[in-house]
Design a protein around this motif. Structure first.
Motif, PDB file in Angstrom:
ATOM      1  N   PRO A 158       0.834  -1.205   0.000  1.00 35.83           N
ATOM      2  CA  PRO A 158       0.000   0.000   0.000  1.00 35.83           C
ATOM      3  C   PRO A 158       0.872   1.260   0.000  1.00 35.83           C
ATOM      4  O   PRO A 158       1.449   1.628   1.010  1.00 35.83           O
ATOM      5  N   MET A 159       1.003   1.872  -1.175  1.00 31.92           N
ATOM      6  CA  MET A 159       1.903   3.008  -1.329  1.00 31.92           C
ATOM      7  C   MET A 159       1.436   3.860  -2.511  1.00 31.92           C
ATOM      8  O   MET A 159       1.144   3.333  -3.577  1.00 31.92           O
ATOM      9  N   ASP A 160       1.345   5.176  -2.295  1.00 35.45           N
ATOM     10  CA  ASP A 160       0.874   6.087  -3.330  1.00 35.45           C
ATOM     11  C   ASP A 160       1.915   7.167  -3.599  1.00 35.45           C
ATOM     12  O   ASP A 160       2.688   7.532  -2.712  1.00 35.45           O
ATOM     13  N   ILE A 161       1.885   7.695  -4.824  1.00 33.36           N
ATOM     14  CA  ILE A 161       2.665   8.878  -5.168  1.00 33.36           C
ATOM     15  C   ILE A 161       1.713  10.065  -5.137  1.00 33.36           C
ATOM     16  O   ILE A 161       0.666  10.042  -5.787  1.00 33.36           O
ATOM     17  N   LYS A 162       2.071  11.077  -4.377  1.00 35.54           N
ATOM     18  CA  LYS A 162       1.297  12.323  -4.340  1.00 35.54           C
ATOM     19  C   LYS A 162       2.129  13.396  -5.037  1.00 35.54           C
ATOM     20  O   LYS A 162       3.067  13.920  -4.463  1.00 35.54           O
ATOM     21  N   ALA A 163       1.789  13.669  -6.299  1.00 38.33           N
ATOM     22  CA  ALA A 163       2.502  14.673  -7.085  1.00 38.33           C
ATOM     23  C   ALA A 163       1.641  15.910  -7.318  1.00 38.33           C
ATOM     24  O   ALA A 163       2.092  16.884  -7.894  1.00 38.33           O
ATOM     25  N   SER A 164       0.406  15.849  -6.881  1.00 33.31           N
ATOM     26  CA  SER A 164      -0.506  16.993  -6.912  1.00 33.31           C
ATOM     27  C   SER A 164      -1.407  16.849  -5.687  1.00 33.31           C
ATOM     28  O   SER A 164      -1.288  15.893  -4.931  1.00 33.31           O
ATOM     29  N   GLY A 165      -2.273  17.790  -5.500  1.00 35.06           N
ATOM     30  CA  GLY A 165      -3.116  17.725  -4.315  1.00 35.06           C
ATOM     31  C   GLY A 165      -2.327  18.111  -3.079  1.00 35.06           C
ATOM     32  O   GLY A 165      -1.433  18.953  -3.133  1.00 35.06           O
ATOM     33  N   TYR A 166      -2.631  17.466  -1.967  1.00 31.15           N
ATOM     34  CA  TYR A 166      -1.933  17.796  -0.726  1.00 31.15           C
ATOM     35  C   TYR A 166      -1.919  16.592   0.203  1.00 31.15           C
ATOM     36  O   TYR A 166      -2.674  15.631   0.028  1.00 31.15           O
ATOM     37  N   VAL A 167      -1.026  16.654   1.171  1.00 29.64           N
ATOM     38  CA  VAL A 167      -0.998  15.693   2.268  1.00 29.64           C
ATOM     39  C   VAL A 167      -1.165  16.481   3.566  1.00 29.64           C
ATOM     40  O   VAL A 167      -0.813  17.662   3.639  1.00 29.64           O
ATOM     41  N   VAL A 168      -1.698  15.847   4.583  1.00 28.11           N
ATOM     42  CA  VAL A 168      -1.828  16.486   5.891  1.00 28.11           C
ATOM     43  C   VAL A 168      -0.420  16.710   6.432  1.00 28.11           C
ATOM     44  O   VAL A 168       0.442  15.839   6.370  1.00 28.11           O
ATOM     45  N   GLY A 169      -0.178  17.907   6.957  1.00 24.13           N
ATOM     46  CA  GLY A 169       1.162  18.308   7.360  1.00 24.13           C
ATOM     47  C   GLY A 169       1.606  17.772   8.711  1.00 24.13           C
ATOM     48  O   GLY A 169       0.795  17.318   9.522  1.00 24.13           O
ATOM     49  N   PRO A 170       2.924  17.840   8.956  1.00 22.73           N
ATOM     50  CA  PRO A 170       3.479  17.402  10.240  1.00 22.73           C
ATOM     51  C   PRO A 170       2.877  18.187  11.401  1.00 22.73           C
ATOM     52  O   PRO A 170       2.619  19.377  11.292  1.00 22.73           O
ATOM     53  N   GLY A 171       2.662  17.482  12.511  1.00 27.74           N
ATOM     54  CA  GLY A 171       2.128  18.106  13.711  1.00 27.74           C
ATOM     55  C   GLY A 171       0.615  18.190  13.747  1.00 27.74           C
ATOM     56  O   GLY A 171       0.043  18.628  14.742  1.00 27.74           O
TER      57      GLY A 171
END
Length: 173
Positions: free
Chosen positions: A119-132
């Motif tokens: 289970p592994m994705d490439i996120k090259a657009s959009g967003y990820v939830v940030g640290p903290g």
């Protein structure tokens, strides 16, 4: 550090951020959604604006400044990234695995399930939830769900290693 402190640090380090919806106990899914409908076209926030995000999570935009995130959602997929891609100083512990931060000069597209077995994705657009950023546990209590790890100083975009052609081939792009 609070989510807000992390967000200001990343903003000053060259990362592009967006505000996520207001964090409320018992609504874990909501705190991962963008607060603005037209977020892909939103301007880079100022430090003053980010300082006002005290009750909200934030997202790190992928694709801006060549930032790409490998979202590995199991121990095996995390091991695969560590064994097959360049080491990166910016890894964020997520509830299921890690976000591995890189840069890539090539235009990549998002890809779900890079590897059929992992289970592994490439996120090259959009967003990820940030640290903290915060999550909610099974009884509705908030906790830090995205821990920045393996970092000795304030992160900057310039610290991230570039994925080379051979790395992109390994990822199946």
């Amino acid at each position: 550090m609070t989510p807000n402190d992390y967000a200001i640090t990343l903003l000053n380090g060259g990362f592009h951020l967006i505000q996520l919806r207001k964090f409320t106990a018992g609504s874990d899914a909501n705190c991962k959604q963008a607060a603005v409908k037209n977020w892909p076209n939103s301007l880079l926030p100022t430090e003053e604006e980010v300082a006002g995000w005290t009750d909200r999570n934030y997202g790190v935009l992928c694709g801006k400044n060549d930032v790409v995130v490998i979202d590995a959602d199991s121990d095996d997929s995390c091991d695969w990234v560590r064994e097959n891609l360049p080491p990166t100083p910016m890894m964020v512990k997520t509830p299921r695995g890690y976000h591995f931060y890189y840069r890539c000069a090539q235009k990549l597209r998002d890809k779900k399930s890079v590897n059929e077995l992992l289970p592994m994705d490439i996120k090259a657009s959009g967003y990820v939830v940030g640290p903290g950023c915060m999550r909610v546990d099974s009884i509705g209590m908030p906790f830090v769900g995205y821990q920045l790890t393996n970092y000795g100083h304030e992160p900057t975009v310039d610290d991230l290693p570039y994925l080379e052609d051979e790395d992109i081939l390994i990822l199946g792009r």
